[in-house]
Design an enzyme around this catalytic site. Structure first.
Site, PDB file in Angstrom:
ATOM      1  N   HIS A   1     -90.369  66.580  42.302  1.00 21.45           N
ATOM      2  CA  HIS A   1     -89.183  66.636  41.460  1.00 21.45           C
ATOM      3  C   HIS A   1     -87.989  66.068  42.211  1.00 21.45           C
ATOM      4  CE1 HIS A   1     -91.381  69.068  38.587  1.00 21.45           C
ATOM      5  NE2 HIS A   1     -91.811  69.799  39.603  1.00 21.45           N
TER       6      HIS A   1
ATOM      7  N   CYS B   1     -87.699  62.423  39.475  1.00 21.87           N
ATOM      8  CA  CYS B   1     -86.573  62.220  38.565  1.00 21.87           C
ATOM      9  C   CYS B   1     -85.348  61.773  39.353  1.00 21.87           C
ATOM     10  CB  CYS B   1     -86.255  63.520  37.830  1.00 21.87           C
ATOM     11  SG  CYS B   1     -87.516  64.031  36.655  1.00 21.87           S
TER      12      CYS B   1
END
Length: 436
Positions: free
Chosen positions: A156, A197
């Site tokens: 992430h 991300c």
């Protein structure tokens, strides 16, 4: 007829000429590279629902190993809680695309569990073997001025950071480590592939163009990366769109002839859900992929692969997994259980969003216009020390980001508060007041 024959002869001649040019270019490049290839591959997440990150990373290891890079020149970091999870219906096996081969078998466990940290990653990358004594395998990158280094990371991310299981790696710390490696002549060329991300924010307007480093990222500085390949048997996503795009290309292409630029273009075309970016010294992209992923030709996987499917934004993976579990459930009790879990997930997201907005309102002393600005725009992160301190306080006091990963989607507000010039002490005080 004669015209057709002439055309064919010209086409063959041009094809041969192109091949000769490529061969000569490859030989020239080989003459300029006589060092070793070192690699670090990292899965920064834990938890079975993050299956895809460890599958991506294990697949990356298999690519490097199949192309001849020895284990002593590859460092693997992953929490290692997925392959043998009780949720995994095929214990000890991970796959990275539907009906694909086991990518977990044979993967070395250099650093697992609590040893997967930003500090250890930077020590491994910069060759700080003293700092790694007594930790995991102790293996580090022992690269020198003639060597190539390849880094792959999957997990992430958020503005200016990428996540590890219990903490974060910030863009300044990564780029400072890279510059240290350059100053100490720890590589000839360094290539990074980053799956996360907002991964472009790790290098945008920061990675220098004159230190022989080339980086590509799954997303630009302000968007999500995407998961793909939902597997009904395993009830999770097998891969990430950017990662499987370059990994499947390396499996199916002659990477001892293919350039990094071509792989970037292939990956960019296939990753049509986010914007694949490139940073640093883009002239390095004209080098051969094999100089970073292994020069040994391997048996190409000629079996046709299914089109990449089931793309969902990475932050929404827990929601989509629960929705699919509800669809696949065969009993009323199971359906009810997953519906309750879905409601809890949605409720915690509402709580996180409310908490961050309330922190912003408190920090701006009720200035509605400024609060709105901080909760809508993406931060410039002009004050990284303020941002780091605010994120760490939020992580410690409000929601542990490794447990409540939706928090990564909201902490951009903290960056905006820092950019607005609000003192970090004021932001941290607001965090404590609201979360206590």
């Amino acid at each position: 007829m004669k015209g057709s024959v002439a055309f064919i002869l010209v086409f063959v001649a041009l094809s041969q000429a192109t091949f000769v040019q490529q061969f000569e270019k490859l030989n020239r490049a080989r003459n300029n590279f006589d060092g070793k290839i070192w690699a670090v591959v990292v899965a920064g997440s834990n938890g079975y629902y993050n299956y895809r990150h460890q599958a991506d990373t294990c697949h990356a290891y298999q690519v490097l190993r199949n192309h001849g890079i020895p284990d002593e020149q590859i460092v693997v970091m992953m929490y290692d809680d997925v392959a043998n999870s009780e949720e995994n219906p095929t214990p000890g096996i991970l796959i990275n695309h539907p009906n694909g081969p086991d990518v977990y078998k044979g993967v070395p466990k250099d650093y697992t569990g609590k040893d997967v940290t930003p500090e250890n990653f930077l020590n491994v990358l910069t060759g700080n073997s003293r700092a790694m004594l007594g930790t995991g395998s102790g293996k580090v990158i022992k690269s020198g001025p003639n060597d190539h280094v390849f880094v792959y990371f999957a997990d992430h991310g958020a503005p200016g950071l990428i996540a590890f299981p219990t903490s974060e790696l910030y863009k300044n710390d990564l780029n400072n480590a890279i510059e240290t490696m350059h100053q100490r002549k720890r590589y000839k060329q360094l290539v990074l592939y980053v799956e996360a991300c907002e991964s472009g924010s790790m290098f945008d307007n920061l990675l220098k163009t004159d230190i022989n480093v080339f980086a590509t990222t799954a997303a630009n500085p302000s968007e999500s990366s995407y998961a793909c390949y939902f597997d009904e048997k395993r009830k999770t996503y097998l891969g990430d769109r950017y990662s499987v795009s370059w990994l499947e290309d390396s499996d199916n292409e002659n990477i001892e002839m293919e350039t990094l630029h071509k792989q970037y273009e292939v990956t960019k075309k296939k990753t049509n859900t986010s914007h694949v970016m490139q940073y640093g010294d883009t002239t390095i992209s004209h080098e051969i992929v094999g100089f970073f992923q292994g020069e040994k030709p391997s048996a190409l996987n000629n079996a046709p692969l299914p089109p990449i499917y089931d793309d969902v934004p990475s932050p929404d993976v827990p929601i989509h997994i629960l929705q699919r579990k509800i669809e696949l459930a065969t009993s009323h009790d199971d359906k009810l259980k997953y519906k309750v879990l879905l409601e809890k997930e949605q409720e915690i997201r509402r709580r996180i969003s409310w908490t961050v907005k309330t922190i912003a309102f408190h920090s701006t002393e009720g200035d509605k216009e400024l609060t709105e600005l901080t909760t809508l725009s993406k931060p410039s992160l002009n004050d990284m020390e303020c941002y780091k301190a605010a994120v760490q306080e939020f992580d410690n006091t409000c929601f542990e980001l490794d447990d409540f990963e939706y928090g990564y989607r909201q902490i951009f507000v903290l960056g905006n508060l820092c950019d607005a010039g609000i003192p970090v002490e004021k932001i941290m005080s607001s965090i404590r007041i609201i979360c206590h």
